[in-house]
Design a protein around this motif. Structure first.
Motif, PDB file in Angstrom:
ATOM      1  N   VAL A  22       3.235  13.100   2.279  1.00  0.00           N
ATOM      2  CA  VAL A  22       3.276  14.327   1.477  1.00  0.00           C
ATOM      3  C   VAL A  22       2.066  15.185   1.804  1.00  0.00           C
ATOM      4  O   VAL A  22       0.947  14.674   1.944  1.00  0.00           O
ATOM      5  CB  VAL A  22       3.288  14.002  -0.036  1.00  0.00           C
ATOM      6  N   VAL A  23       2.294  16.494   1.922  1.00  0.00           N
ATOM      7  CA  VAL A  23       1.209  17.466   2.023  1.00  0.00           C
ATOM      8  C   VAL A  23       1.328  18.405   0.825  1.00  0.00           C
ATOM      9  O   VAL A  23       2.364  19.055   0.635  1.00  0.00           O
ATOM     10  CB  VAL A  23       1.260  18.269   3.330  1.00  0.00           C
TER      11      VAL A  23
ATOM     12  N   ARG B 104       0.833  -1.196   0.000  1.00  0.00           N
ATOM     13  CA  ARG B 104       0.000   0.000   0.000  1.00  0.00           C
ATOM     14  C   ARG B 104       0.869   1.248   0.000  1.00  0.00           C
ATOM     15  O   ARG B 104       1.834   1.348   0.747  1.00  0.00           O
ATOM     16  CB  ARG B 104      -0.901   0.015   1.232  1.00  0.00           C
ATOM     17  N   LYS B 105       0.490   2.208  -0.856  1.00  0.00           N
ATOM     18  CA  LYS B 105       1.250   3.441  -0.943  1.00  0.00           C
ATOM     19  C   LYS B 105       0.934   4.334   0.257  1.00  0.00           C
ATOM     20  O   LYS B 105      -0.119   4.214   0.877  1.00  0.00           O
ATOM     21  CB  LYS B 105       0.921   4.174  -2.244  1.00  0.00           C
ATOM     22  N   PRO B 106       1.844   5.267   0.581  1.00  0.00           N
ATOM     23  CA  PRO B 106       1.603   6.194   1.698  1.00  0.00           C
ATOM     24  C   PRO B 106       0.416   7.113   1.414  1.00  0.00           C
ATOM     25  O   PRO B 106      -0.216   7.064   0.358  1.00  0.00           O
ATOM     26  CB  PRO B 106       2.916   6.970   1.786  1.00  0.00           C
TER      27      PRO B 106
ATOM     28  N   ALA C  92      -7.058  14.902  -6.205  1.00  0.00           N
ATOM     29  CA  ALA C  92      -7.423  13.721  -5.417  1.00  0.00           C
ATOM     30  C   ALA C  92      -7.802  12.561  -6.336  1.00  0.00           C
ATOM     31  O   ALA C  92      -7.397  11.405  -6.107  1.00  0.00           O
ATOM     32  CB  ALA C  92      -8.581  14.054  -4.481  1.00  0.00           C
ATOM     33  N   ALA C  93      -8.559  12.869  -7.394  1.00  0.00           N
ATOM     34  CA  ALA C  93      -8.954  11.816  -8.331  1.00  0.00           C
ATOM     35  C   ALA C  93      -7.737  11.227  -9.038  1.00  0.00           C
ATOM     36  O   ALA C  93      -7.631  10.001  -9.213  1.00  0.00           O
ATOM     37  CB  ALA C  93      -9.942  12.385  -9.352  1.00  0.00           C
TER      38      ALA C  93
ATOM     39  N   TRP D  42      -2.594   6.061  -4.591  1.00  0.00           N
ATOM     40  CA  TRP D  42      -2.242   6.721  -3.332  1.00  0.00           C
ATOM     41  C   TRP D  42      -3.461   6.862  -2.427  1.00  0.00           C
ATOM     42  O   TRP D  42      -4.586   7.062  -2.888  1.00  0.00           O
ATOM     43  CB  TRP D  42      -1.657   8.108  -3.610  1.00  0.00           C
ATOM     44  N   GLN D  43      -3.211   6.750  -1.126  1.00  0.00           N
ATOM     45  CA  GLN D  43      -4.229   7.125  -0.159  1.00  0.00           C
ATOM     46  C   GLN D  43      -4.312   8.662  -0.132  1.00  0.00           C
ATOM     47  O   GLN D  43      -3.272   9.322  -0.101  1.00  0.00           O
ATOM     48  CB  GLN D  43      -3.883   6.631   1.229  1.00  0.00           C
ATOM     49  N   VAL D  44      -5.499   9.197  -0.148  1.00  0.00           N
ATOM     50  CA  VAL D  44      -5.654  10.650  -0.243  1.00  0.00           C
ATOM     51  C   VAL D  44      -6.624  11.150   0.828  1.00  0.00           C
ATOM     52  O   VAL D  44      -7.696  10.570   1.041  1.00  0.00           O
ATOM     53  CB  VAL D  44      -6.181  11.065  -1.633  1.00  0.00           C
ATOM     54  N   SER D  45      -6.226  12.228   1.491  1.00  0.00           N
ATOM     55  CA  SER D  45      -7.132  12.990   2.348  1.00  0.00           C
ATOM     56  C   SER D  45      -7.234  14.395   1.763  1.00  0.00           C
ATOM     57  O   SER D  45      -6.221  14.983   1.374  1.00  0.00           O
ATOM     58  CB  SER D  45      -6.611  13.070   3.783  1.00  0.00           C
TER      59      SER D  45
END
Length: 782
Positions: A182-183, A2-4, A27-28, A35-38
């Protein structure tokens, strides 16, 4: 494996009425890459909290402490804002909730009431920080976004920086995620820069291991100037110029060790005080996924919706002389209409919305025709708006299709109604096409918004006025001839952008640039002089909106949220009656006052005794009025009802005290318990509130502006005289004698002035004034 996780942030303040498209698009893309995205829209998250009962309650002690730091000249306005704090705290949560429900669209009174509370909340936030003007479009404070050193100082000063203060009270929860690597911070406008660096500092203090990258339109413009390592690298590890959909996956893969391919548009340090730049690449917009709004608080934006943003194209196909958009957005590209409508249908089903806005720099005729035809043929029941330009092809056939497709607003760059000026602007628009396009749109019930510009180099005042008059006439025709009350217009002064064609070659436009002040390394708009036409000062004068605001409470001059294009669009969609800009105060009562009449403050009134001046401030929420009375009226604050005789006994002037009583009663600040009627009572007229005279004209008419309510009314010379004569009270007979107006003219004039809250009447027992009052007065009609 799983990616960060990556956290994508839209910093304040961009748009609190709808999401910004950058974060959902990225995000898309990032989710497509695994990638997991918030997603975090701090523009709405922070604003929504600051304008809440919890947020304002936390701010109140801070605003109170500021009073002691202020000069005498600043304290008066600050105390007036403090006087509305309590009521705003009590009502702000209900107001915000109301603004987010569809039912508010068809309840104009409820909208104005809720919008007024939110506007007062903005003033309360502003009062809590030095130099802050907190509105819903772009905040300005004691720090300058035109200076790198000031931006960095703001980032490290949470007590004086509203964004830093909010982050201290509500830290970014996603920083606790151990998977976060990453931010990404998207900065589209200079109004976001201080907040963006504040967020970057917040991230680095909490998670120094996380890579912070900054991109967006403003970032592209900003880093294009840098020749060596910039101080912003203290909190930002890398910057991305131009588009991020290809750059961000490449950067994140490099950070995680998955790949080491070049990162398009990347700017980073070389380790020796210099910079490393990678050339930017152009994104294939036809390959972009449907924007992903998951994780964004779609129920918290300050408009019923959500109104979701989309793109049918990217960049602009034109190169207007005043515009810098092409500089930071690559070449113009267009998406297929079926892709666009697929995105609309997908998002409508996913989020339960039927409203969209196209954020294209311009929707060409190709986009307008293709998207509208696709929507009609697909049977979609969706509503949308976008921006385009006047052209011959914007005809009745296209306008009819736009209406059927759900288009309920088109923004159009009018700029000028003079062909010579349009040619100077390199606009590519023909004046001959403007009115036919307007007639086609309005005739098909598609409201318009006209962007006007005053003061482009070489424009004359006569030409500027012609444009203003044309826009005003277009709005009149929209309402009166076409029955479309939702059309709007905005007129602003020409702003010289250094990255526009005028800024890059000022000599070609008869312009001389004035260098920015020392240290303003982030200034992208400059002052200038011209060889011909309107000066910069002339342009500001012609677009200033008329007479200045009257002195009085700062909260009256806050943003009215009904100015937002989202609201104009939504009202048009609902075919709703438009709300008033000001709260409608209840009709003024006509109390009967005698020595035994008992009076107390109305239950809704909030009181603040000034700590620095000898006055009492009374906030009356029902009319959004703030009244000031001398401290000798402190007996009213005790709670129990007082007799009029008791109140007047210690008054320094019985006549002025009675005038104050009538004024308070007119604003419904008092509950009056009559002690009976008296046949010898006389009807006296009083000034219902203090006014300032603005815009006096040669015929004697003027604008009367109230600092207590911020309402304005234009009165005739006779009306102005009547208002002056009622300062200490006058019967209708006295007014008739002194103005020489016959009864048939005076009575309707009194009614008119009373209806606007300029004057008010009361029945007064002669004993109240210590002298007999003339009887047989002309009575108010009705």
């Amino acid at each position: 494996m799983r990616k960060p996780r990556i956290l994508l942030v839209n910093p304040p303040i961009w748009n609190v009425y709808a999401p910004h498209l950058a974060v959902p698009l990225l995000a898309a893309v990032m989710r497509r890459h695994g990638w997991q995205v918030s997603s975090l829209d701090l523009s709405i998250e922070q604003t929504d909290w600051l304008l809440s009962g919890e947020g304002l309650t936390a701010l109140l002690p801070k605003a109170e402490r500021r009073l002691a730091e202020m000069s005498a000249a600043e304290r008066s306005a600050h105390e007036e804002t403090l006087a509305v704090f309590g009521d705003t705290i009590d009502r702000i949560d209900r107001a915000r909730t109301a603004l987010k429900t569809r039912s508010i669209l068809t309840d104009p009174v409820a909208f104005t009431d809720a919008a007024t509370v939110v506007r007062n909340g903005l003033a309360c936030v502003s009062a809590s920080f030095p130099g802050l003007n907190f509105d819903l479009r772009g905040n300005f404070s004691c720090y300058s976004h035109r200076r790198s050193d000031s931006v960095l100082e703001a980032a490290g000063s949470p007590d004086r920086n509203v964004y830093g203060w909010a982050l201290e009270h509500r830290p970014v929860a996603e920083l606790a995620d151990a998977d976060l690597a990453v931010v990404g911070i998207s900065v589209s406008a200079d109004t976001q820069l201080i907040a963006a660096l504040t967020v970057a500092r917040h991230v680095k203090r909490a998670r120094p291991d996380v890579h912070v990258v900054m991109g967006g339109n403003l970032t592209t413009r900003m880093v294009s100037r840098w020749q060596e390592e910039h101080p912003f690298f203290q909190y930002v590890d890398s910057f991305v110029s131009y588009e991020g959909e290809d750059a961000l996956p490449a950067l994140c893969d490099r950070i995680s060790g998955a790949d080491d391919r070049p990162v398009p548009g990347l700017l980073e340090r070389d380790g020796r005080g210099g910079l490393l730049r990678t050339p930017a690449a152009m994104v294939d917009v036809s390959d972009l996924p449907t924007p992903d709004f998951d994780g964004l608080p779609l129920d918290r934006y300050f408009a019923p919706g959500p109104v979701l943003p989309l793109q049918a194209s990217r960049s602009c196909a034109w190169d207007c002389a005043f515009c810098s958009i092409p500089f930071a957005s690559n070449k113009f590209r267009i998406r297929r209409p079926d892709q666009v409508v697929h995105d609309m249908a997908t998002l409508a089903a996913r989020h339960g919305t039927d409203t969209f806005m196209f954020v294209d720099e311009i929707m060409t005729l190709t986009s307008l025709r293709g998207v509208s035809r696709e929507l009609v043929e697909g049977g979609h029941e969706l509503f949308w708006y976008g921006e385009t330009r006047f052209s011959k092809g914007l005809d009745d056939e296209l306008a009819a299709t736009l209406r059927r497709s759900g288009c309920r607003r088109l923004d159009l760059g009018l700029e000028s109604y003079n062909q010579r000026v349009l040619d100077l602007m390199r606009k590519g628009t023909k004046v001959a096409d403007i009115e036919p396009s307007l007639d086609a749109l309005l005739g098909n019930k598609v409201p318009v918004h006209l962007f006007c510009m005053t003061g482009f180099p070489g424009e004359t005042e006569q030409e500027a006025v012609r444009t203003q008059e044309f826009a005003a006439e277009a709005l009149r025709r929209s309402v009166e001839e076409y029955g479309v009350p939702y059309s709007t217009a905005a007129n602003g002064p020409f702003i010289l952008d250094v990255l526009s064609p005028v800024g890059e070659r000022p000599d070609l436009f008869g312009v001389e640039l004035i260098p920015p002040a020392e240290g303003e390394d982030l200034a992208f708009d400059l002052d200038y002089t011209v060889t011909d036409g309107l000066t910069q000062e002339d342009a500001v004068r012609l677009t200033s909106g008329g007479p200045a605001n009257p002195s009085g409470a700062a909260f009256h001059r806050g943003t009215w949220i009904g100015d937002a294009e989202e609201w104009s669009f939504l009202w048009a969609m609902a075919e709703a009656r438009l709300p008033d800009r000001k709260q409608a105060a209840p009709a003024a009562p006509r109390p009967s006052l005698c020595p035994g009449t008992r009076i107390r403050l109305a239950d809704e009134v909030r009181v603040r005794v000034s700590a620095t001046e000898r006055r009492i401030l009374l906030h009356v929420p029902s009319g959004d009025a703030l009244l000031a009375v001398p401290q000798e009226w402190d007996r009213l604050l005790d709670g129990p009802a007082q007799t009029v005789a008791g109140l007047l006994e210690k008054a320094s002037s019985a006549r002025s005290a009675v005038a104050t009583l009538v004024r308070l009663a007119a604003h419904r600040a008092l509950t009056v318990e009559a002690a009976g009627t008296h046949e010898d009572s006389a009807s006296l007229w009083y000034a219902a509130q203090p006014h300032e005279v603005l815009d006096s004209r040669s015929d004697g008419s003027c604008l009367l502006a109230s600092p207590e309510t911020d309402k304005r009314v234009r009165v005739s010379a006779a009306g102005r005289l009547v208002w002056l004569l009622t300062a200490d009270g006058a019967t209708a007979a006295e007014l008739s004698a002194r103005t020489r107006l016959p009864q048939e003219r005076l009575v309707p004039l009194l009614d008119e002035l009373a209806g606007h809250g300029v004057i008010a009447a009361a029945f007064l027992h002669p004993q109240l004034l210590g002298t007999a009052v003339p009887t047989g007065a002309v009575q108010r009609s009705g």
